[in-house]
Design a protein around this motif. Structure first.
Motif, PDB file in Angstrom:
ATOM      1  N   ASP A   1      19.112  33.366  43.891  1.00  8.20           N
ATOM      2  CA  ASP A   1      17.804  33.678  44.490  1.00  8.20           C
ATOM      3  C   ASP A   1      17.081  32.413  44.944  1.00  8.20           C
ATOM      4  O   ASP A   1      16.268  32.468  45.867  1.00  8.20           O
ATOM      5  CB  ASP A   1      16.937  34.484  43.525  1.00  8.20           C
ATOM      6  CG  ASP A   1      16.280  33.628  42.465  1.00  8.20           C
ATOM      7  OD1 ASP A   1      16.992  33.182  41.542  1.00  8.20           O
ATOM      8  OD2 ASP A   1      15.054  33.408  42.564  1.00  8.20           O
TER       9      ASP A   1
ATOM     10  N   PHE B   1      18.143  31.706  48.615  1.00  8.07           N
ATOM     11  CA  PHE B   1      18.104  32.859  49.529  1.00  8.07           C
ATOM     12  C   PHE B   1      16.777  32.860  50.268  1.00  8.07           C
ATOM     13  O   PHE B   1      15.710  33.008  49.670  1.00  8.07           O
ATOM     14  CB  PHE B   1      18.245  34.149  48.710  1.00  8.07           C
ATOM     15  CG  PHE B   1      18.331  35.391  49.545  1.00  8.07           C
ATOM     16  CD1 PHE B   1      19.505  35.724  50.205  1.00  8.07           C
ATOM     17  CD2 PHE B   1      17.238  36.244  49.677  1.00  8.07           C
ATOM     18  CE1 PHE B   1      19.595  36.885  50.964  1.00  8.07           C
ATOM     19  CE2 PHE B   1      17.309  37.394  50.431  1.00  8.07           C
ATOM     20  CZ  PHE B   1      18.496  37.715  51.078  1.00  8.07           C
ATOM     21  N   ARG B   2      16.886  32.638  51.576  1.00 10.81           N
ATOM     22  CA  ARG B   2      15.670  32.614  52.399  1.00 10.81           C
ATOM     23  C   ARG B   2      15.944  33.332  53.719  1.00 10.81           C
ATOM     24  O   ARG B   2      17.043  33.216  54.262  1.00 10.81           O
ATOM     25  CB  ARG B   2      15.240  31.170  52.705  1.00 10.81           C
ATOM     26  CG  ARG B   2      14.640  30.454  51.505  1.00 10.81           C
ATOM     27  CD  ARG B   2      14.232  29.032  51.807  1.00 10.81           C
ATOM     28  NE  ARG B   2      13.992  28.309  50.553  1.00 10.81           N
ATOM     29  CZ  ARG B   2      14.938  27.749  49.814  1.00 10.81           C
ATOM     30  NH1 ARG B   2      16.200  27.786  50.197  1.00 10.81           N
ATOM     31  NH2 ARG B   2      14.633  27.139  48.680  1.00 10.81           N
ATOM     32  N   ASP B   3      14.931  34.024  54.189  1.00  8.19           N
ATOM     33  CA  ASP B   3      15.020  34.695  55.488  1.00  8.19           C
ATOM     34  C   ASP B   3      16.256  35.590  55.577  1.00  8.19           C
ATOM     35  O   ASP B   3      16.933  35.645  56.612  1.00  8.19           O
ATOM     36  CB  ASP B   3      15.032  33.653  56.616  1.00  8.19           C
ATOM     37  CG  ASP B   3      13.801  32.752  56.578  1.00  8.19           C
ATOM     38  OD1 ASP B   3      12.722  33.272  56.219  1.00  8.19           O
ATOM     39  OD2 ASP B   3      13.931  31.547  56.874  1.00  8.19           O
ATOM     40  N   GLY B   4      16.544  36.254  54.481  1.00 14.54           N
ATOM     41  CA  GLY B   4      17.628  37.229  54.508  1.00 14.54           C
ATOM     42  C   GLY B   4      19.022  36.650  54.454  1.00 14.54           C
ATOM     43  O   GLY B   4      20.000  37.374  54.658  1.00 14.54           O
ATOM     44  N   ARG B   5      19.141  35.361  54.175  1.00 16.77           N
ATOM     45  CA  ARG B   5      20.492  34.787  54.097  1.00 16.77           C
ATOM     46  C   ARG B   5      20.574  33.744  52.993  1.00 16.77           C
ATOM     47  O   ARG B   5      19.581  33.103  52.624  1.00 16.77           O
ATOM     48  CB  ARG B   5      20.918  34.187  55.439  1.00 16.77           C
ATOM     49  CG  ARG B   5      20.076  33.032  55.916  1.00 16.77           C
ATOM     50  CD  ARG B   5      20.323  32.780  57.405  1.00 16.77           C
ATOM     51  NE  ARG B   5      21.625  32.182  57.668  1.00 16.77           N
ATOM     52  CZ  ARG B   5      21.818  30.882  57.866  1.00 16.77           C
ATOM     53  NH1 ARG B   5      20.814  30.017  57.806  1.00 16.77           N
ATOM     54  NH2 ARG B   5      23.012  30.413  58.145  1.00 16.77           N
TER      55      ARG B   5
ATOM     56  N   ASP C   1      13.360  44.648  46.499  1.00 18.44           N
ATOM     57  CA  ASP C   1      14.003  44.652  47.819  1.00 18.44           C
ATOM     58  C   ASP C   1      14.741  43.335  48.071  1.00 18.44           C
ATOM     59  O   ASP C   1      15.814  43.322  48.692  1.00 18.44           O
ATOM     60  CB  ASP C   1      12.961  44.881  48.920  1.00 18.44           C
ATOM     61  CG  ASP C   1      12.458  46.320  48.927  1.00 18.44           C
ATOM     62  OD1 ASP C   1      13.084  47.169  48.260  1.00 18.44           O
ATOM     63  OD2 ASP C   1      11.425  46.582  49.574  1.00 18.44           O
ATOM     64  N   ARG C   2      14.169  42.241  47.577  1.00 16.95           N
ATOM     65  CA  ARG C   2      14.836  40.943  47.756  1.00 16.95           C
ATOM     66  C   ARG C   2      16.127  40.893  46.931  1.00 16.95           C
ATOM     67  O   ARG C   2      17.149  40.368  47.394  1.00 16.95           O
ATOM     68  CB  ARG C   2      13.872  39.820  47.353  1.00 16.95           C
ATOM     69  CG  ARG C   2      14.404  38.428  47.625  1.00 16.95           C
ATOM     70  CD  ARG C   2      13.276  37.388  47.554  1.00 16.95           C
ATOM     71  NE  ARG C   2      13.784  36.056  47.826  1.00 16.95           N
ATOM     72  CZ  ARG C   2      14.190  35.207  46.883  1.00 16.95           C
ATOM     73  NH1 ARG C   2      14.123  35.551  45.618  1.00 16.95           N
ATOM     74  NH2 ARG C   2      14.645  34.012  47.223  1.00 16.95           N
TER      75      ARG C   2
ATOM     76  N   ALA D   1      18.625  42.758  48.739  1.00 13.02           N
ATOM     77  CA  ALA D   1      19.058  42.011  49.933  1.00 13.02           C
ATOM     78  C   ALA D   1      20.037  40.881  49.562  1.00 13.02           C
ATOM     79  O   ALA D   1      20.980  40.591  50.311  1.00 13.02           O
ATOM     80  CB  ALA D   1      17.838  41.442  50.659  1.00 13.02           C
ATOM     81  N   ILE D   2      19.799  40.256  48.420  1.00 14.17           N
ATOM     82  CA  ILE D   2      20.735  39.207  47.970  1.00 14.17           C
ATOM     83  C   ILE D   2      22.126  39.807  47.758  1.00 14.17           C
ATOM     84  O   ILE D   2      23.138  39.248  48.198  1.00 14.17           O
ATOM     85  CB  ILE D   2      20.216  38.544  46.680  1.00 14.17           C
ATOM     86  CG1 ILE D   2      18.975  37.682  46.981  1.00 14.17           C
ATOM     87  CG2 ILE D   2      21.303  37.699  46.016  1.00 14.17           C
ATOM     88  CD1 ILE D   2      18.262  37.159  45.737  1.00 14.17           C
TER      89      ILE D   2
ATOM     90  N   ASP E   1      23.219  42.565  49.077  1.00 11.08           N
ATOM     91  CA  ASP E   1      23.744  42.966  50.398  1.00 11.08           C
ATOM     92  C   ASP E   1      24.478  41.774  51.025  1.00 11.08           C
ATOM     93  O   ASP E   1      25.573  41.921  51.593  1.00 11.08           O
ATOM     94  CB  ASP E   1      22.612  43.410  51.324  1.00 11.08           C
ATOM     95  CG  ASP E   1      22.133  44.831  51.031  1.00 11.08           C
ATOM     96  OD1 ASP E   1      22.804  45.552  50.261  1.00 11.08           O
ATOM     97  OD2 ASP E   1      21.071  45.216  51.568  1.00 11.08           O
ATOM     98  N   ALA E   2      23.842  40.605  50.918  1.00 13.98           N
ATOM     99  CA  ALA E   2      24.441  39.412  51.530  1.00 13.98           C
ATOM    100  C   ALA E   2      25.720  39.010  50.814  1.00 13.98           C
ATOM    101  O   ALA E   2      26.741  38.691  51.451  1.00 13.98           O
ATOM    102  CB  ALA E   2      23.428  38.263  51.510  1.00 13.98           C
TER     103      ALA E   2
END
Lengths: 154, 317
Positions: free
Chosen positions: B73, B76-80, B122-123, B126-127, B129-130
Protein backbone atom coordinates in the motif's frame (compact mmCIF):
# COMPACT_ATOMS: atom_id res chain seq x y z
CA UNK A 1 -20.10 -17.62 10.97
CA UNK A 2 -19.69 -20.27 13.67
CA UNK A 3 -21.86 -19.67 16.71
CA UNK A 4 -20.20 -19.61 20.11
CA UNK A 5 -22.45 -20.20 23.11
CA UNK A 6 -22.04 -21.33 26.67
CA UNK A 7 -23.72 -24.15 28.49
CA UNK A 8 -23.75 -25.19 32.13
CA UNK A 9 -25.38 -28.28 33.57
CA UNK A 10 -25.39 -28.97 37.30
CA UNK A 11 -26.36 -32.28 38.80
CA UNK A 12 -26.38 -33.46 42.38
CA UNK A 13 -24.98 -36.99 42.52
CA UNK A 14 -25.28 -39.09 45.63
CA UNK A 15 -21.68 -40.22 45.69
CA UNK A 16 -18.47 -38.72 46.93
CA UNK A 17 -16.26 -36.86 44.43
CA UNK A 18 -13.72 -39.69 44.29
CA UNK A 19 -16.39 -42.18 43.21
CA UNK A 20 -17.58 -39.84 40.46
CA UNK A 21 -14.03 -39.12 39.37
CA UNK A 22 -13.37 -42.86 39.06
CA UNK A 23 -16.23 -43.17 36.57
CA UNK A 24 -14.78 -40.28 34.58
CA UNK A 25 -11.25 -41.69 34.58
CA UNK A 26 -11.64 -45.46 34.26
CA UNK A 27 -11.71 -46.41 30.56
CA UNK A 28 -14.29 -49.20 30.85
CA UNK A 29 -16.61 -47.23 33.10
CA UNK A 30 -16.23 -44.11 30.98
CA UNK A 31 -17.02 -45.96 27.79
CA UNK A 32 -20.12 -47.49 29.39
CA UNK A 33 -21.87 -44.16 29.98
CA UNK A 34 -20.33 -41.92 27.37
CA UNK A 35 -20.22 -44.06 24.25
CA UNK A 36 -22.12 -47.33 24.36
CA UNK A 37 -25.36 -45.62 23.48
CA UNK A 38 -28.53 -47.63 22.77
CA UNK A 39 -28.72 -48.50 19.09
CA UNK A 40 -25.17 -47.33 18.44
CA UNK A 41 -22.23 -49.41 17.31
CA UNK A 42 -18.97 -48.32 18.92
CA UNK A 43 -16.31 -48.64 16.23
CA UNK A 44 -13.33 -47.60 18.32
CA UNK A 45 -12.49 -46.13 21.68
CA UNK A 46 -9.23 -45.17 23.36
CA UNK A 47 -8.57 -43.13 26.47
CA UNK A 48 -5.30 -41.71 27.72
CA UNK A 49 -6.55 -39.98 30.83
CA UNK A 50 -3.58 -37.77 31.54
CA UNK A 51 -2.88 -34.09 31.04
CA UNK A 52 -1.97 -33.87 27.36
CA UNK A 53 -3.61 -37.24 26.69
CA UNK A 54 -6.32 -37.88 24.11
CA UNK A 55 -9.62 -39.66 24.12
CA UNK A 56 -10.80 -40.81 20.73
CA UNK A 57 -13.94 -42.64 19.75
CA UNK A 58 -15.95 -43.50 16.69
CA UNK A 59 -19.49 -44.83 16.57
CA UNK A 60 -22.52 -44.94 14.33
CA UNK A 61 -26.23 -45.61 14.44
CA UNK A 62 -27.84 -48.23 12.17
CA UNK A 63 -24.87 -48.35 9.81
CA UNK A 64 -25.21 -44.62 9.08
CA UNK A 65 -22.77 -41.77 9.36
CA UNK A 66 -19.65 -42.20 11.45
CA UNK A 67 -19.50 -39.95 14.50
CA UNK A 68 -16.05 -39.27 15.88
CA UNK A 69 -15.08 -37.49 19.04
CA UNK A 70 -11.59 -36.35 19.87
CA UNK A 71 -10.79 -34.93 23.28
CA UNK A 72 -7.55 -33.41 24.51
CA UNK A 73 -7.28 -33.30 28.30
CA UNK A 74 -5.37 -30.28 29.42
CA UNK A 75 -5.89 -30.12 33.17
CA UNK A 76 -6.81 -32.94 35.50
CA UNK A 77 -7.09 -32.46 39.23
CA UNK A 78 -8.07 -35.81 40.73
CA UNK A 79 -11.43 -35.81 42.49
CA UNK A 80 -11.88 -32.11 41.66
CA UNK A 81 -11.90 -31.17 38.00
CA UNK A 82 -11.17 -32.10 34.39
CA UNK A 83 -10.64 -29.52 31.63
CA UNK A 84 -10.55 -30.52 28.01
CA UNK A 85 -11.09 -29.48 24.43
CA UNK A 86 -13.52 -31.65 22.51
CA UNK A 87 -14.26 -32.01 18.80
CA UNK A 88 -17.27 -33.78 17.28
CA UNK A 89 -16.92 -34.82 13.66
CA UNK A 90 -19.43 -36.54 11.43
CA UNK A 91 -18.05 -38.32 8.40
CA UNK A 92 -14.85 -36.37 8.90
CA UNK A 93 -16.50 -32.97 9.04
CA UNK A 94 -16.28 -30.93 12.22
CA UNK A 95 -19.73 -30.13 13.56
CA UNK A 96 -18.87 -28.62 16.91
CA UNK A 97 -16.00 -27.92 19.25
CA UNK A 98 -16.02 -27.12 22.92
CA UNK A 99 -13.88 -26.04 25.80
CA UNK A 100 -15.27 -28.12 28.65
CA UNK A 101 -14.65 -28.07 32.36
CA UNK A 102 -16.17 -30.68 34.64
CA UNK A 103 -15.93 -29.96 38.36
CA UNK A 104 -16.86 -31.91 41.49
CA UNK A 105 -17.69 -30.24 44.78
CA UNK A 106 -18.72 -32.07 47.98
CA UNK A 107 -22.29 -31.21 48.88
CA UNK A 108 -24.44 -32.74 51.65
CA UNK A 109 -24.24 -36.55 51.31
CA UNK A 110 -22.90 -36.45 47.76
CA UNK A 111 -21.40 -33.94 45.39
CA UNK A 112 -22.33 -31.32 42.84
CA UNK A 113 -21.21 -32.29 39.36
CA UNK A 114 -20.95 -29.30 37.04
CA UNK A 115 -20.29 -29.45 33.30
CA UNK A 116 -19.53 -26.00 31.88
CA UNK A 117 -18.81 -25.62 28.18
CA UNK A 118 -17.98 -22.91 25.72
CA UNK A 119 -19.40 -24.38 22.54
CA UNK A 120 -18.67 -23.43 18.98
CA UNK A 121 -21.11 -24.77 16.42
CA UNK A 122 -19.65 -24.96 12.96
CA UNK A 123 -22.79 -26.23 11.29
CA UNK A 124 -26.30 -24.90 11.81
CA UNK A 125 -27.70 -28.39 11.93
CA UNK A 126 -26.28 -28.59 15.43
CA UNK A 127 -27.27 -26.14 18.14
CA UNK A 128 -27.27 -25.47 21.84
CA UNK A 129 -30.65 -27.09 22.49
CA UNK A 130 -29.62 -30.37 20.90
CA UNK A 131 -26.26 -30.31 22.62
CA UNK A 132 -27.89 -29.61 25.98
CA UNK A 133 -30.25 -32.55 25.44
CA UNK A 134 -27.30 -34.79 24.64
CA UNK A 135 -25.24 -33.71 27.64
CA UNK A 136 -28.22 -34.02 29.97
CA UNK A 137 -28.83 -37.52 28.67
CA UNK A 138 -25.19 -38.44 29.16
CA UNK A 139 -25.18 -37.08 32.71
CA UNK A 140 -28.24 -39.26 33.40
CA UNK A 141 -26.20 -42.21 32.21
CA UNK A 142 -23.21 -41.15 34.28
CA UNK A 143 -25.40 -40.99 37.37
CA UNK A 144 -26.79 -44.45 36.63
CA UNK A 145 -23.35 -45.98 36.15
CA UNK A 146 -22.19 -44.47 39.45
CA UNK A 147 -25.24 -45.88 41.17
CA UNK A 148 -24.53 -49.31 39.73
CA UNK A 149 -20.86 -49.13 40.62
CA UNK A 150 -21.82 -48.36 44.22
CA UNK A 151 -24.43 -51.14 44.20
CA UNK A 152 -27.14 -48.64 44.89
CA UNK A 153 -29.26 -50.26 42.21
CA UNK A 154 -29.32 -53.74 40.75
CA UNK B 1 -32.24 -45.84 29.81
CA UNK B 2 -34.01 -44.41 26.81
CA UNK B 3 -32.57 -41.52 24.85
CA UNK B 4 -34.65 -38.33 25.12
CA UNK B 5 -37.34 -37.95 22.52
CA UNK B 6 -35.96 -36.60 19.30
CA UNK B 7 -32.32 -37.03 20.23
CA UNK B 8 -31.69 -40.17 18.24
CA UNK B 9 -33.66 -38.77 15.35
CA UNK B 10 -31.52 -35.67 15.43
CA UNK B 11 -28.37 -37.76 15.43
CA UNK B 12 -29.55 -39.75 12.43
CA UNK B 13 -30.77 -36.68 10.55
CA UNK B 14 -27.57 -34.82 11.22
CA UNK B 15 -25.49 -37.70 9.96
CA UNK B 16 -27.57 -38.08 6.85
CA UNK B 17 -27.55 -34.39 6.07
CA UNK B 18 -23.82 -33.82 6.19
CA UNK B 19 -21.73 -34.45 3.15
CA UNK B 20 -18.83 -36.88 3.29
CA UNK B 21 -15.28 -35.71 2.78
CA UNK B 22 -12.28 -34.66 4.80
CA UNK B 23 -10.93 -31.14 4.76
CA UNK B 24 -8.44 -30.28 2.07
CA UNK B 25 -4.80 -30.33 3.00
CA UNK B 26 -3.03 -27.01 2.66
CA UNK B 27 -0.23 -26.39 0.18
CA UNK B 28 2.43 -25.35 2.70
CA UNK B 29 4.36 -27.59 5.06
CA UNK B 30 7.54 -25.77 6.10
CA UNK B 31 7.89 -22.12 5.33
CA UNK B 32 10.22 -19.26 6.23
CA UNK B 33 9.18 -15.64 6.49
CA UNK B 34 11.46 -13.24 4.64
CA UNK B 35 10.67 -10.78 7.38
CA UNK B 36 11.72 -7.16 7.89
CA UNK B 37 12.65 -6.58 4.26
CA UNK B 38 9.92 -5.52 1.86
CA UNK B 39 7.48 -4.55 4.60
CA UNK B 40 9.91 -1.96 5.99
CA UNK B 41 9.46 1.61 4.75
CA UNK B 42 12.51 0.97 2.55
CA UNK B 43 14.13 -2.42 2.16
CA UNK B 44 17.10 -2.46 4.54
CA UNK B 45 15.61 -0.01 7.05
CA UNK B 46 14.88 -2.87 9.42
CA UNK B 47 18.20 -4.66 9.11
CA UNK B 48 17.64 -7.06 6.28
CA UNK B 49 17.90 -7.04 2.49
CA UNK B 50 16.86 -10.16 0.61
CA UNK B 51 19.70 -11.80 -1.35
CA UNK B 52 19.39 -14.44 -4.03
CA UNK B 53 21.66 -16.86 -2.16
CA UNK B 54 19.34 -16.72 0.84
CA UNK B 55 16.59 -18.38 -1.17
CA UNK B 56 18.99 -21.17 -2.04
CA UNK B 57 19.92 -21.56 1.63
CA UNK B 58 16.28 -21.80 2.61
CA UNK B 59 15.46 -24.38 -0.05
CA UNK B 60 18.57 -26.44 0.69
CA UNK B 61 17.71 -26.52 4.39
CA UNK B 62 14.41 -28.22 3.61
CA UNK B 63 11.78 -25.51 3.48
CA UNK B 64 9.16 -25.69 0.72
CA UNK B 65 7.83 -22.14 0.84
CA UNK B 66 8.81 -18.57 1.69
CA UNK B 67 6.39 -15.93 2.85
CA UNK B 68 7.14 -12.51 1.45
CA UNK B 69 5.68 -9.71 3.57
CA UNK B 70 5.34 -6.60 1.42
CA UNK B 71 4.02 -3.15 2.29
CA UNK B 72 2.35 -2.77 -1.08
CA UNK B 73 0.00 0.00 0.00
CA UNK B 74 2.96 2.32 0.54
CA UNK B 75 3.87 1.86 -3.12
CA UNK B 76 0.38 2.21 -4.60
CA UNK B 77 -0.57 5.53 -6.11
CA UNK B 78 -3.03 6.60 -8.77
CA UNK B 79 -4.32 3.09 -9.21
CA UNK B 80 -0.97 1.46 -9.88
CA UNK B 81 1.86 -0.15 -8.00
CA UNK B 82 5.22 1.62 -8.29
CA UNK B 83 6.95 -0.27 -11.14
CA UNK B 84 10.25 -0.41 -9.24
CA UNK B 85 8.62 -2.02 -6.23
CA UNK B 86 6.70 -4.43 -8.45
CA UNK B 87 9.92 -5.33 -10.23
CA UNK B 88 11.56 -6.07 -6.88
CA UNK B 89 8.65 -8.33 -5.94
CA UNK B 90 9.00 -10.10 -9.28
CA UNK B 91 12.73 -10.50 -8.73
CA UNK B 92 12.42 -12.08 -5.29
CA UNK B 93 9.53 -14.30 -6.40
CA UNK B 94 11.62 -15.37 -9.38
CA UNK B 95 14.63 -16.19 -7.19
CA UNK B 96 12.44 -18.25 -4.87
CA UNK B 97 10.77 -20.14 -7.67
CA UNK B 98 14.12 -20.84 -9.30
CA UNK B 99 15.18 -22.37 -5.99
CA UNK B 100 12.09 -24.58 -6.05
CA UNK B 101 10.16 -22.68 -3.40
CA UNK B 102 6.53 -21.67 -3.32
CA UNK B 103 5.93 -18.03 -2.44
CA UNK B 104 3.26 -16.46 -0.26
CA UNK B 105 2.85 -12.83 -1.30
CA UNK B 106 1.59 -11.18 1.86
CA UNK B 107 0.09 -7.69 2.01
CA UNK B 108 1.72 -6.47 5.20
CA UNK B 109 1.48 -3.46 7.50
CA UNK B 110 -1.50 -1.85 5.84
CA UNK B 111 -2.05 0.33 8.90
CA UNK B 112 -4.57 2.70 7.34
CA UNK B 113 -6.84 -0.25 6.58
CA UNK B 114 -6.74 -1.29 10.24
CA UNK B 115 -7.57 2.24 11.35
CA UNK B 116 -10.43 2.91 8.95
CA UNK B 117 -11.55 -0.08 6.90
CA UNK B 118 -14.50 1.70 5.35
CA UNK B 119 -12.36 4.52 4.01
CA UNK B 120 -9.64 2.20 2.73
CA UNK B 121 -11.76 -0.66 1.41
CA UNK B 122 -11.87 0.46 -2.21
CA UNK B 123 -8.13 1.13 -2.22
CA UNK B 124 -7.47 -2.29 -0.71
CA UNK B 125 -9.56 -3.89 -3.43
CA UNK B 126 -7.77 -1.82 -6.08
CA UNK B 127 -4.37 -3.00 -4.82
CA UNK B 128 -5.45 -6.60 -5.19
CA UNK B 129 -6.97 -5.84 -8.59
CA UNK B 130 -3.54 -4.61 -9.63
CA UNK B 131 -1.67 -7.56 -8.12
CA UNK B 132 -4.21 -9.97 -9.53
CA UNK B 133 -3.81 -8.54 -13.03
CA UNK B 134 -0.03 -8.54 -12.79
CA UNK B 135 0.18 -12.16 -11.66
CA UNK B 136 -2.59 -13.55 -13.87
CA UNK B 137 -1.28 -16.71 -15.49
CA UNK B 138 1.53 -17.07 -12.98
CA UNK B 139 1.93 -20.65 -11.69
CA UNK B 140 -0.20 -21.54 -8.71
CA UNK B 141 2.93 -21.98 -6.62
CA UNK B 142 2.44 -18.27 -5.96
CA UNK B 143 -0.01 -17.90 -3.10
CA UNK B 144 -1.80 -14.67 -2.21
CA UNK B 145 -2.24 -13.60 1.40
CA UNK B 146 -4.77 -10.81 1.33
CA UNK B 147 -4.01 -8.98 4.54
CA UNK B 148 -1.61 -9.51 7.39
CA UNK B 149 -2.96 -9.47 10.95
CA UNK B 150 -6.32 -7.70 10.78
CA UNK B 151 -6.75 -5.72 13.98
CA UNK B 152 -8.22 -2.58 15.52
CA UNK B 153 -11.22 -1.45 13.41
CA UNK B 154 -10.64 -4.30 10.97
CA UNK B 155 -12.58 -6.78 13.07
CA UNK B 156 -13.04 -10.41 12.13
CA UNK B 157 -16.42 -9.71 10.52
CA UNK B 158 -15.14 -6.73 8.55
CA UNK B 159 -11.98 -8.56 7.54
CA UNK B 160 -14.02 -11.54 6.39
CA UNK B 161 -16.33 -9.38 4.29
CA UNK B 162 -13.47 -7.50 2.72
CA UNK B 163 -11.45 -10.61 1.98
CA UNK B 164 -14.50 -12.28 0.44
CA UNK B 165 -14.95 -9.24 -1.81
CA UNK B 166 -11.36 -9.49 -3.02
CA UNK B 167 -11.54 -13.24 -3.54
CA UNK B 168 -14.62 -12.86 -5.71
CA UNK B 169 -12.72 -10.42 -7.93
CA UNK B 170 -9.56 -12.52 -8.08
CA UNK B 171 -11.14 -15.88 -8.84
CA UNK B 172 -11.89 -15.42 -12.54
CA UNK B 173 -8.17 -15.03 -13.32
CA UNK B 174 -6.94 -17.21 -10.45
CA UNK B 175 -9.41 -20.10 -10.26
CA UNK B 176 -7.15 -22.52 -8.39
CA UNK B 177 -4.62 -20.28 -6.71
CA UNK B 178 -4.47 -20.72 -2.94
CA UNK B 179 -5.54 -17.56 -1.16
CA UNK B 180 -4.81 -17.02 2.51
CA UNK B 181 -7.29 -15.25 4.78
CA UNK B 182 -7.23 -14.37 8.47
CA UNK B 183 -9.45 -13.12 11.26
CA UNK B 184 -9.21 -10.13 13.58
CA UNK B 185 -7.28 -9.68 16.80
CA UNK B 186 -3.87 -9.46 15.09
CA UNK B 187 -4.64 -12.52 13.00
CA UNK B 188 -4.72 -14.68 16.10
CA UNK B 189 -6.27 -18.03 16.80
CA UNK B 190 -9.57 -16.83 18.24
CA UNK B 191 -10.19 -14.51 15.30
CA UNK B 192 -9.59 -17.34 12.86
CA UNK B 193 -11.93 -19.66 14.75
CA UNK B 194 -14.69 -17.05 14.60
CA UNK B 195 -14.71 -17.14 10.80
CA UNK B 196 -17.09 -19.06 8.58
CA UNK B 197 -15.72 -22.11 6.74
CA UNK B 198 -13.30 -21.21 3.95
CA UNK B 199 -14.10 -21.45 0.29
CA UNK B 200 -12.34 -23.20 -2.57
CA UNK B 201 -8.53 -23.12 -2.20
CA UNK B 202 -8.79 -20.74 0.71
CA UNK B 203 -6.24 -21.32 3.42
CA UNK B 204 -6.94 -19.97 6.88
CA UNK B 205 -4.01 -18.45 8.73
CA UNK B 206 -3.33 -17.59 12.34
CA UNK B 207 -0.26 -16.20 14.09
CA UNK B 208 1.07 -17.52 17.36
CA UNK B 209 3.34 -15.72 19.79
CA UNK B 210 2.06 -17.06 23.11
CA UNK B 211 3.07 -16.26 25.71
CA UNK B 212 3.72 -12.78 24.38
CA UNK B 213 5.96 -11.77 27.29
CA UNK B 214 8.20 -14.72 26.48
CA UNK B 215 8.37 -14.42 22.70
CA UNK B 216 8.82 -10.64 22.74
CA UNK B 217 10.99 -10.30 25.83
CA UNK B 218 13.78 -7.74 25.51
CA UNK B 219 12.44 -6.49 22.18
CA UNK B 220 12.90 -2.73 22.40
CA UNK B 221 10.14 -1.81 19.97
CA UNK B 222 7.26 -3.31 21.99
CA UNK B 223 7.36 -0.29 24.28
CA UNK B 224 6.60 -2.66 27.14
CA UNK B 225 10.09 -3.17 28.59
CA UNK B 226 9.47 -6.89 28.91
CA UNK B 227 12.07 -8.53 31.15
CA UNK B 228 13.77 -11.85 30.43
CA UNK B 229 11.76 -14.90 31.40
CA UNK B 230 11.96 -18.61 30.80
CA UNK B 231 9.61 -21.08 29.20
CA UNK B 232 9.31 -24.83 29.01
CA UNK B 233 7.41 -26.24 31.99
CA UNK B 234 4.77 -28.92 31.54
CA UNK B 235 1.99 -26.34 31.65
CA UNK B 236 3.72 -24.21 29.02
CA UNK B 237 4.00 -27.15 26.66
CA UNK B 238 0.46 -28.34 27.32
CA UNK B 239 -0.88 -24.89 26.41
CA UNK B 240 0.77 -25.06 23.00
CA UNK B 241 -0.65 -28.52 22.35
CA UNK B 242 -4.15 -27.35 23.26
CA UNK B 243 -3.89 -24.25 21.07
CA UNK B 244 -2.82 -26.25 18.01
CA UNK B 245 -5.57 -28.78 18.70
CA UNK B 246 -8.08 -25.92 18.77
CA UNK B 247 -6.62 -24.47 15.56
CA UNK B 248 -7.13 -27.73 13.73
CA UNK B 249 -10.51 -28.50 15.27
CA UNK B 250 -12.74 -27.06 12.51
CA UNK B 251 -11.04 -29.33 9.99
CA UNK B 252 -10.13 -26.54 7.57
CA UNK B 253 -6.83 -26.17 5.75
CA UNK B 254 -4.89 -24.08 8.26
CA UNK B 255 -1.54 -22.34 8.17
CA UNK B 256 0.40 -21.16 11.19
CA UNK B 257 1.56 -18.10 9.29
CA UNK B 258 3.92 -16.66 11.89
CA UNK B 259 5.55 -17.88 15.07
CA UNK B 260 8.90 -16.97 16.53
CA UNK B 261 10.89 -15.46 19.37
CA UNK B 262 12.96 -12.32 19.68
CA UNK B 263 16.65 -12.86 19.04
CA UNK B 264 17.90 -11.91 22.54
CA UNK B 265 15.81 -14.57 24.25
CA UNK B 266 17.82 -17.33 25.90
CA UNK B 267 18.85 -19.61 23.00
CA UNK B 268 17.85 -22.84 24.73
CA UNK B 269 14.43 -21.47 25.62
CA UNK B 270 14.01 -20.13 22.08
CA UNK B 271 14.78 -23.54 20.65
CA UNK B 272 12.49 -25.32 23.11
CA UNK B 273 9.53 -23.05 22.35
CA UNK B 274 10.12 -23.17 18.60
CA UNK B 275 10.40 -26.95 18.52
CA UNK B 276 7.34 -27.41 20.70
CA UNK B 277 5.17 -25.15 18.56
CA UNK B 278 6.39 -26.69 15.33
CA UNK B 279 5.84 -30.27 16.49
CA UNK B 280 2.41 -29.48 17.96
CA UNK B 281 1.37 -27.85 14.68
CA UNK B 282 2.65 -30.72 12.58
CA UNK B 283 0.90 -33.23 14.84
CA UNK B 284 -2.36 -31.55 13.89
CA UNK B 285 -1.56 -31.39 10.18
CA UNK B 286 -0.93 -27.65 10.30
CA UNK B 287 1.72 -26.20 7.98
CA UNK B 288 3.83 -23.37 9.38
CA UNK B 289 5.93 -20.32 8.53
CA UNK B 290 8.67 -19.36 10.96
CA UNK B 291 9.09 -15.66 11.69
CA UNK B 292 11.64 -14.97 10.52
CA UNK B 293 14.71 -15.55 8.47
CA UNK B 294 17.47 -13.08 9.29
CA UNK B 295 16.19 -10.10 11.25
CA UNK B 296 14.89 -9.57 14.79
CA UNK B 297 13.49 -13.09 15.23
CA UNK B 298 16.24 -14.65 13.20
CA UNK B 299 16.91 -18.26 12.37
CA UNK B 300 19.83 -17.38 10.10
CA UNK B 301 22.82 -15.09 10.62
CA UNK B 302 23.15 -13.20 7.36
CA UNK B 303 26.49 -11.79 8.49
CA UNK B 304 28.18 -15.18 8.75
CA UNK B 305 25.90 -16.96 6.29
CA UNK B 306 25.03 -19.66 8.81
CA UNK B 307 21.90 -20.99 10.46
CA UNK B 308 21.46 -20.63 14.20
CA UNK B 309 21.88 -24.29 15.10
CA UNK B 310 19.27 -24.43 17.85
CA UNK B 311 16.54 -22.81 15.79
CA UNK B 312 17.44 -24.77 12.68
CA UNK B 313 17.23 -28.04 14.58
CA UNK B 314 13.97 -27.01 16.25
CA UNK B 315 12.43 -26.31 12.85
CA UNK B 316 13.79 -29.10 10.71
CA UNK B 317 15.09 -32.05 12.72
Amino acid sequence: MPKTQTLQIDRFIRACPSDVFRVLADPDLRKSWLYDLPGAETLSFSLDFREGGYERSAFRFDGGAVFETEVLHHRIEPDESVSCTRILRIDGQTVSTSEREMTLRPLNDGCLFRCAERMTFHDDRDDLTRHRDMVTYLVDRLDAVIARSLNRVA
Amino acid sequence: MAAPAGLRGWVLALGAALACGAALAGPVERCMNLSNALEAPHEGDWGYVIERDHLGEIAAAGFDTVRLPARVDAHFRDGRIDPAFLARLDQVIGWAEAAGLQVILDLHHYEALMADPAAEADRFVAIWDALGAHYAGHPDTLIFELVNEPTDALTTDRAADLQARVIARLRPAHPDRWIITSGGGWGGLDGMLDMAPPGHRELRSFHYYDPWDFTHQLAPWTGQDLPARGWGGAEDRARVKVDMFRAAAPGWPVLLGEFGTYRDTDPAARAAWTGTVRRAAEAQGIGWCYWGFAADFRAFDAGTGTWLPGIRAALLD
